[in-house]
Motif scaffolding. Sequence first.
Motif, short mmCIF file in Angstrom:
data_model
loop_
_atom_site.label_atom_id
_atom_site.label_comp_id
_atom_site.label_asym_id
_atom_site.label_seq_id
_atom_site.Cartn_x
_atom_site.Cartn_y
_atom_site.Cartn_z
N LEU A 192 -18.42 0.08 41.73
CA LEU A 192 -18.10 1.50 41.74
C LEU A 192 -17.31 1.84 42.99
O LEU A 192 -17.36 1.10 43.98
CB LEU A 192 -19.39 2.33 41.69
N PRO A 193 -16.55 2.94 42.99
CA PRO A 193 -15.77 3.32 44.16
C PRO A 193 -16.63 3.40 45.42
O PRO A 193 -17.73 3.94 45.39
CB PRO A 193 -15.19 4.69 43.78
N GLY A 230 -13.31 12.12 43.78
CA GLY A 230 -12.18 12.66 44.51
C GLY A 230 -11.93 12.03 45.86
O GLY A 230 -10.92 12.34 46.50
N HIS A 231 -12.83 11.15 46.34
CA HIS A 231 -12.66 10.55 47.66
C HIS A 231 -11.79 9.30 47.62
O HIS A 231 -11.38 8.82 48.65
CB HIS A 231 -14.02 10.19 48.26
N TYR A 232 -11.52 8.79 46.44
CA TYR A 232 -10.83 7.52 46.33
C TYR A 232 -9.63 7.65 45.42
O TYR A 232 -9.65 8.41 44.45
CB TYR A 232 -11.78 6.44 45.78
N ARG A 233 -8.57 6.89 45.73
CA ARG A 233 -7.37 6.89 44.90
C ARG A 233 -6.98 5.45 44.56
O ARG A 233 -7.20 4.54 45.35
CB ARG A 233 -6.21 7.59 45.60
N CYS A 234 -6.39 5.29 43.38
CA CYS A 234 -5.93 3.98 42.93
C CYS A 234 -4.68 3.58 43.72
O CYS A 234 -3.76 4.39 43.89
CB CYS A 234 -5.61 4.02 41.43
N ALA A 250 -9.86 -6.12 45.87
CA ALA A 250 -9.30 -7.42 46.24
C ALA A 250 -9.67 -7.65 47.70
O ALA A 250 -9.19 -6.93 48.57
CB ALA A 250 -7.79 -7.42 46.05
N ASP A 251 -10.54 -8.61 47.96
CA ASP A 251 -11.05 -8.76 49.32
C ASP A 251 -9.92 -9.04 50.32
O ASP A 251 -10.00 -8.64 51.48
CB ASP A 251 -12.13 -9.84 49.41
N ARG A 252 -8.84 -9.69 49.88
CA ARG A 252 -7.74 -9.96 50.82
C ARG A 252 -6.97 -8.69 51.17
O ARG A 252 -6.22 -8.66 52.15
CB ARG A 252 -6.79 -11.01 50.23
N ALA A 253 -7.15 -7.64 50.36
CA ALA A 253 -6.51 -6.36 50.65
C ALA A 253 -7.37 -5.47 51.54
O ALA A 253 -6.90 -4.47 52.07
CB ALA A 253 -6.21 -5.62 49.35
N GLY A 254 -8.65 -5.85 51.69
CA GLY A 254 -9.59 -5.01 52.40
C GLY A 254 -10.28 -4.06 51.44
O GLY A 254 -9.68 -3.64 50.44
N TYR A 255 -11.51 -3.70 51.74
CA TYR A 255 -12.30 -2.91 50.78
C TYR A 255 -12.02 -1.41 50.83
O TYR A 255 -12.65 -0.63 50.15
CB TYR A 255 -13.79 -3.20 50.99
N SER A 256 -11.01 -1.01 51.63
CA SER A 256 -10.60 0.39 51.59
C SER A 256 -9.64 0.65 50.44
O SER A 256 -9.34 1.80 50.11
CB SER A 256 -9.93 0.78 52.92
N ARG A 257 -9.14 -0.42 49.82
CA ARG A 257 -8.22 -0.28 48.69
C ARG A 257 -8.96 -0.59 47.39
O ARG A 257 -9.81 -1.47 47.37
CB ARG A 257 -7.04 -1.25 48.84
N GLN A 258 -8.59 0.12 46.34
CA GLN A 258 -9.23 -0.11 45.04
C GLN A 258 -8.27 0.31 43.93
O GLN A 258 -7.36 1.09 44.15
CB GLN A 258 -10.56 0.62 44.94
#
Length: 354
Positions: A192-193, A230-234, A250-258
């Motif tokens: 989940l986000p 509303g706190h997260y964006r694709c 994607a763990d290589r992108a860091g967990y702030s991205r989804q």
Amino acid sequence: PALFQMSGSQPQMGRGVPCLRCRGLCTGFEPHSWRKICKSCKCSQEEHSLSSELEDDRKIGRLLSDSKYSTLTARLKGGDGVRIYKRNRMIVTNPNISGKDPTFDTITYEWAPPGLAQKLAMQYMELIPKELQPVAGTDGAFHRRQRLTRQLPLYDQDPAQCRGLAEGEQKLMEEFVKKYKAEALGVGEVALPGQGGGRKEQEKPQDESIEPGRAPESPNGALESAAPAGHYRCETCKQQLPGDCPVVYADRAGYSRQWHPACFVCCRCAEPLVDLIYFWKSGAAWCGRHYCESLRPRCAGCDEIIFSEDYQQVEGLAWHKKHFACLECETLLTGKPFALANASLLCTTCSQSR
């Protein structure tokens, strides 16, 4: 309840299977000596048939086994130390109460994200376009396996599968593969986000053996609590992500991205990344095919990565010098007039006869 298990092997399709694209005009696959096409109709092998499921699982197992994602593989009993992909196959059984006697409808997904409870896994599937959902026996399952063949060619990771390597280039390829496994290869994680990173807690070093066609049930650790909407964006479409809908990390992108499940695609070809396997480069996710091509040229003749510095180039395409040949008569065309049509070379004689 849903059961999670690895699929077994299926009978291999191969020579003698009619070409899908030619619709019966080509009666069976005749392998070319070095091109990845049929000698008869010039279509690719994936248009005729697909490798067996066990071969697919071996290929992904090989890709992941000596990487930080080796926990997604297990030793194959009697396989001389070979590791195989622990692919999750999700089986969902629903009661059908429309008739007098209750029956059960069973749906099998050829692949599902590992480590999820049924509810979250089903939510994930519902966010994928229906025609791409890998339900056994449907076009979605077939297209998944076609993407696997296209995005992760075995000859991009195994020098033994290459016909274009010259003496001394095998070592270059081995270093190339070792480097991308260490620096770019990744497998997306579903949660989940705001709740990414759970796989690290679930993963434990393990070295169990499995028999061909069998695997232990996957962990059933669902992440149930929802983040505020509303706190997260694709990352791809920039739209808001509902807090109660699964996303891809994607763990290589860091967990702030989804990403929305349908938005986790290759930045070059925009195809959904098969089984969430990605390669991270320049702030974006790539499929294996296009990642490799971003680092080295790919031969338009044999479809393999070129490790020689001496190769032929025409209109943005590249060829091993020994593969710069007419598609029809195989005449070498270096220094000779030729025609280029749909990335294929033709000598003047064959071009005129068309």
